[in-house]
Write a protein that holds these residues in place. Structure first.
Motif, mmCIF file in Angstrom:
data_model
loop_
_atom_site.group_PDB
_atom_site.id
_atom_site.type_symbol
_atom_site.label_atom_id
_atom_site.label_comp_id
_atom_site.label_asym_id
_atom_site.label_seq_id
_atom_site.Cartn_x
_atom_site.Cartn_y
_atom_site.Cartn_z
ATOM 1 N N TRP A 208 0.820 -1.204 0.000
ATOM 2 C CA TRP A 208 0.000 0.000 0.000
ATOM 3 C C TRP A 208 0.863 1.266 0.000
ATOM 4 O O TRP A 208 2.023 1.229 0.418
ATOM 5 C CB TRP A 208 -0.884 0.048 1.250
ATOM 6 N N PHE A 212 -2.477 5.284 2.575
ATOM 7 C CA PHE A 212 -3.538 4.284 2.741
ATOM 8 C C PHE A 212 -3.255 3.395 3.945
ATOM 9 O O PHE A 212 -4.150 3.106 4.747
ATOM 10 C CB PHE A 212 -3.659 3.434 1.475
ATOM 11 N N SER A 213 -2.001 2.953 4.086
ATOM 12 C CA SER A 213 -1.636 2.082 5.202
ATOM 13 C C SER A 213 -1.887 2.763 6.541
ATOM 14 O O SER A 213 -2.458 2.174 7.464
ATOM 15 C CB SER A 213 -0.164 1.679 5.080
ATOM 16 N N GLU A 319 -6.930 4.010 -3.926
ATOM 17 C CA GLU A 319 -5.628 3.333 -3.884
ATOM 18 C C GLU A 319 -5.354 2.544 -5.155
ATOM 19 O O GLU A 319 -4.213 2.481 -5.630
ATOM 20 C CB GLU A 319 -5.582 2.400 -2.666
#
Length: 416
Positions: A208, A212-213, A319
């Protein structure tokens, strides 16, 4: 150099998990002296940890469907499972004074949802039947000429001569609980054909973005479906849930497809999984909702209002899609039903629920090693895998009983 202390036993069972305990029970019931050796301070540690989330002992689906869960190994495991399948697992548990029930998914659990009472009752019965347990005994292989088994113990190295040996040492997941796969080179050195141990029922790395992570790691994806190709290359679809991790994905739905994903990665370098974020809606309905006039609302607000897309599902769209794709209503609607997710690598084997690989079935006569007469193998050491849902435990029980029966036959021939 001093020689290790030497003792004798009729049967040595190495490994105190479900397969080893089942083999010990089978042999002790026939009147044989059985010694169980385990590297850990107590037996059944992985069994106990697996039971912390609810002890799933087997599955109640029709047997014709149950057997297919073992994939390519279904037919070679069938004789063992025919003899000791889901009904026999429940009977074993009931015989230990533990009641069971069938959950809504078909999974079977002890009424108390705990593994500890079951294990305690089982060990009590085994000890009453004359089984002796030896903890902190790590198997090291054989002495020269295979005259005896070697064990590392707190008192130093010891050697044990046995008329028959059952190996039930597990795979290589959760090494801290005793299953570290250290036995594989020991058998390979004796000419036993083995397949490398690989993670099964595992998570995968995706890679990712940092944004996003940081925002979504730990978030569950509920009511989704995955579209993928199985080991034979056939298109498949499964529905369920999984969790976004800091680097990828894990959880029950991912575990269910992990064998196919792992093999695709080994073959192609990565694996493609498509996510249906709205499995209860048809593609036509999704497209109609996306195309519905949205006025001054942003696309994100529009998707939330018309389709309930928010949180991690909305994050996944950003994403996995380019700005151009996200801005194209037709492509966006398509992605909501088949969002491409590229899996880069399985997580390390020690994080996996189980492992694939091990002693190849071609190396066996039933459960006896052709290269080592009088040595039998059971459980996760064998080269098979299955999804979670009680399938792993049932096959461990079944192969343990079969190894016990095969050892009995061997001992009978030796006496004749």
């Amino acid at each position: 150099m001093n020689s290790p202390a030497l003792t004798r036993t009729r049967v040595a069972v190495i490994g105190g998990g479900p397969a080893g305990l089942m083999a010990a029970q089978t042999l002790a019931a026939a009147g044989h002296a059985v010694d169980v050796y385990d590297a850990m301070p107590s037996v059944g540690r992985k069994f106990l940890l697996a039971g912390k989330g609810g002890m799933n002992i087997t599955h109640a689906e029709p047997y014709v469907q149950f057997i297919t869960r073992y994939g390519r190994r279904a037919e070679v495991l069938r004789p063992m499972l025919d003899a000791f399948g889901p009904e026999q697992v429940r009977a074993l548990v009931h015989g230990l004074g533990i009641e069971t029930f069938v959950g809504s998914s078909g999974r079977v659990f002890p009424t108390e949802m705990k593994a500890a009472p079951l294990l305690r009752a089982w060990l009590h019965r085994l000890r009453d039947s004359g089984v002796h347990f030896h903890q902190r005994h790590r198997w090291l292989g054989w002495t020269e000429g295979r005259a005896a088994l070697r064990f590392a113990t707190p008192q130093g190295e010891q050697a044990v001569q046995a008329d028959a040996v059952v190996l039930a040492l597990g795979g290589a997941s959760w090494a801290r609980l005793g299953s570290d796969g250290a036995w594989l080179p020991l058998l390979a050195q004796q000419g036993v054909p083995v397949a490398p141990l690989r993670p099964a029922n595992c998570g995968f790395d995706v890679g990712w973005t940092e944004f996003f992570s940081a925002k979504y790691a730990g978030e569950p994806l509920t009511t989704v479906a995955v579209l993928y190709r199985d080991i034979e290359g056939r298109p498949q679809r499964k529905q369920g849930q999984f969790v976004v991790t800091a680097g990828g994905v894990e959880g029950s739905l991912i575990y269910a497809v992990s064998a196919a994903m792992r093999e695709q990665i080994e073959r192609d370098g990565s694996a493609l999984l498509e996510l249906d974020l709205l499995p209860d809606l048809s593609p036509e309905r999704v497209l109609a909702e996306v195309l519905h006039p949205r006025g001054s609302r942003s696309m994100a607000s529009h998707l939330h209002g018309r389709l309930g897309i928010k949180g991690v599902k909305a994050g996944l769209l950003h994403e996995c899609l380019s700005k151009e794709e996200y801005g194209n209503p037709e492509r966006l609607a398509q992605a909501l039903k088949a969002l491409p997710l590229r899996l880069q690598a399985p997580r390390p084997i020690d994080e996996a629920i189980s492992s694939a690989g091990g002693v190849r079935f071609e190396a066996l006569h039933s459960t006896m090693l052709q290269a080592l007469p009088g040595v039998f193998v059971a459980g996760e050491m064998l080269d098979w895998e299955a999804p979670t849902g009680g399938y792993l435990l049932t096959a461990c029980f079944a192969s343990g009983q079969q190894a016990g029966k095969d050892a009995l036959a061997w001992l009978g021939q030796a006496q004749a």
